[in-house]
Design an enzyme around this catalytic site. Sequence first.
Site, PDB file in Angstrom:
ATOM      1  N   HIS A  69       0.928  -0.901  -0.565  1.00 57.13           N
ATOM      2  CA  HIS A  69      -0.580   0.158  -0.030  1.00 57.13           C
ATOM      3  C   HIS A  69       1.338   1.391  -0.013  1.00 57.13           C
ATOM      4  CE1 HIS A  69      -3.004  -2.516   1.982  1.00 57.13           C
ATOM      5  NE2 HIS A  69      -3.443  -2.463   0.536  1.00 57.13           N
TER       6      HIS A  69
ATOM      7  N   LYS B 135     -16.842  -7.052   6.247  1.00 53.04           N
ATOM      8  CA  LYS B 135     -16.241  -7.634   5.802  1.00 53.04           C
ATOM      9  C   LYS B 135     -15.464  -8.548   7.035  1.00 53.04           C
ATOM     10  CE  LYS B 135     -13.122  -6.244   1.500  1.00 53.04           C
ATOM     11  NZ  LYS B 135     -12.090  -5.817   0.994  1.00 53.04           N
TER      12      LYS B 135
ATOM     13  N   ARG C 237      -2.204  -5.747  -8.346  1.00 50.55           N
ATOM     14  CA  ARG C 237      -0.946  -7.059  -8.062  1.00 50.55           C
ATOM     15  C   ARG C 237      -0.291  -8.104  -9.704  1.00 50.55           C
ATOM     16  NH1 ARG C 237      -3.478  -7.938  -2.385  1.00 50.55           N
ATOM     17  NH2 ARG C 237      -4.874  -7.272  -4.284  1.00 50.55           N
TER      18      ARG C 237
ATOM     19  N   SER D 286      -2.943  -7.728   2.728  1.00 49.57           N
ATOM     20  CA  SER D 286      -4.142  -7.720   4.316  1.00 49.57           C
ATOM     21  C   SER D 286      -3.646  -8.928   4.379  1.00 49.57           C
ATOM     22  CB  SER D 286      -4.442  -6.916   4.283  1.00 49.57           C
ATOM     23  OG  SER D 286      -4.123  -5.669   3.820  1.00 49.57           O
TER      24      SER D 286
HETATM   25  P1  ADP Z   1     -10.279  -3.700  -0.367  1.00 48.76           P
HETATM   26  O1  ADP Z   1     -10.638  -4.522   0.783  1.00 48.76           O
HETATM   27  O2  ADP Z   1     -10.433  -2.582  -1.186  1.00 48.76           O
HETATM   28  O3  ADP Z   1      -9.303  -4.487  -2.163  1.00 48.76           O
HETATM   29  P2  ADP Z   1      -7.460  -3.500   0.503  1.00 48.76           P
HETATM   30  O4  ADP Z   1      -6.864  -2.340   1.167  1.00 48.76           O
HETATM   31  O5  ADP Z   1      -7.516  -4.829   0.317  1.00 48.76           O
HETATM   32  O6  ADP Z   1      -8.938  -2.511   0.344  1.00 48.76           O
HETATM   33  O7  ADP Z   1      -6.860  -2.488  -1.170  1.00 48.76           O
HETATM   34  C1  ADP Z   1      -6.652  -1.159  -1.623  1.00 48.76           C
HETATM   35  C2  ADP Z   1      -6.455  -0.918  -2.707  1.00 48.76           C
HETATM   36  O8  ADP Z   1      -4.624  -1.789  -2.568  1.00 48.76           O
HETATM   37  C3  ADP Z   1      -6.053  -1.817  -3.844  1.00 48.76           C
HETATM   38  O9  ADP Z   1      -6.199  -2.519  -5.163  1.00 48.76           O
HETATM   39  C4  ADP Z   1      -6.187  -3.068  -3.905  1.00 48.76           C
HETATM   40  O10 ADP Z   1      -5.607  -3.908  -5.044  1.00 48.76           O
HETATM   41  C5  ADP Z   1      -4.145  -2.501  -3.558  1.00 48.76           C
HETATM   42  N1  ADP Z   1      -2.992  -3.217  -3.164  1.00 48.76           N
HETATM   43  C6  ADP Z   1      -3.517  -3.961  -1.248  1.00 48.76           C
HETATM   44  N2  ADP Z   1      -2.101  -4.082  -1.472  1.00 48.76           N
HETATM   45  C7  ADP Z   1      -1.083  -4.419  -2.637  1.00 48.76           C
HETATM   46  C8  ADP Z   1       0.134  -4.610  -2.770  1.00 48.76           C
HETATM   47  N3  ADP Z   1       1.186  -5.632  -1.896  1.00 48.76           N
HETATM   48  N4  ADP Z   1       0.473  -3.721  -3.790  1.00 48.76           N
HETATM   49  C9  ADP Z   1      -0.161  -2.920  -4.753  1.00 48.76           C
HETATM   50  N5  ADP Z   1      -1.894  -3.197  -4.517  1.00 48.76           N
HETATM   51  C10 ADP Z   1      -1.857  -3.587  -3.514  1.00 48.76           C
END
Ligand code: ADP
Length: 161
Positions: free
Chosen positions: A17, A41, A90, A128
């Site tokens: 992130h 969630k 990703r 996450s």
């Molecule tokens: P959501 O529940 O909205 O998917 P996340 O916190 O899991 O929320 O992810 C937020 C955004 O960050 C999403 O677009 C996800 O694809 C992206 N994301 C999550 N992990 C990574 C990572 N390791 N590298 C790049 N983008 C990521």
Amino acid sequence: MRTVIYPGSFDPLTNGHLDVIQRAAKLSDQVVVAVATNESKKPLFTVEERLELVRTAIKHLPHVEADSFDNLLVDFAAKRSAVAVVRGLRAVSDFEFEFQLALMNRKLNENIETIFMMPKDTYTFLSSRIIKEIARLGGDVTEFVPDNVRLALARKFAKGN
Ligand code: ADP
């Protein structure tokens, strides 16, 4: 002033992130990291905890701030006068859902664009969900999350939550 919104659950924030946040900061005047309430969630951290973890981890980054929202993303983006929503991609597996979300958001508000950013290759396997699983089982997450998040995970699992 070109503001972009980076929305997500951030349960919790990872270095993947942070990588996307730093890339988005190069493209815009201001990045608003928007923590979604997302109670459906069943997040490990409350929205207040997630917001605080993000705020501490981005303190050193100029023009980056954090906020939370529990309404429609496009409405939140409009309220913050954002020109675009940033999402991370990703792998191909992210694409299907992200594509749907971007097109639906465009339907809801055609003035807000979606920008996809690819993280550094070493972060492409980070999520996450996996971080929580490793931390829950007592594994070392030092390489994958900011230090304040590592400590929060350790506290959370020490309490047996
Ligand atoms: P959501 O529940 O909205 O998917 P996340 O916190 O899991 O929320 O992810 C937020 C955004 O960050 C999403 O677009 C996800 O694809 C992206 N994301 C999550 N992990 C990574 C990572 N390791 N590298 C790049 N983008 C990521």
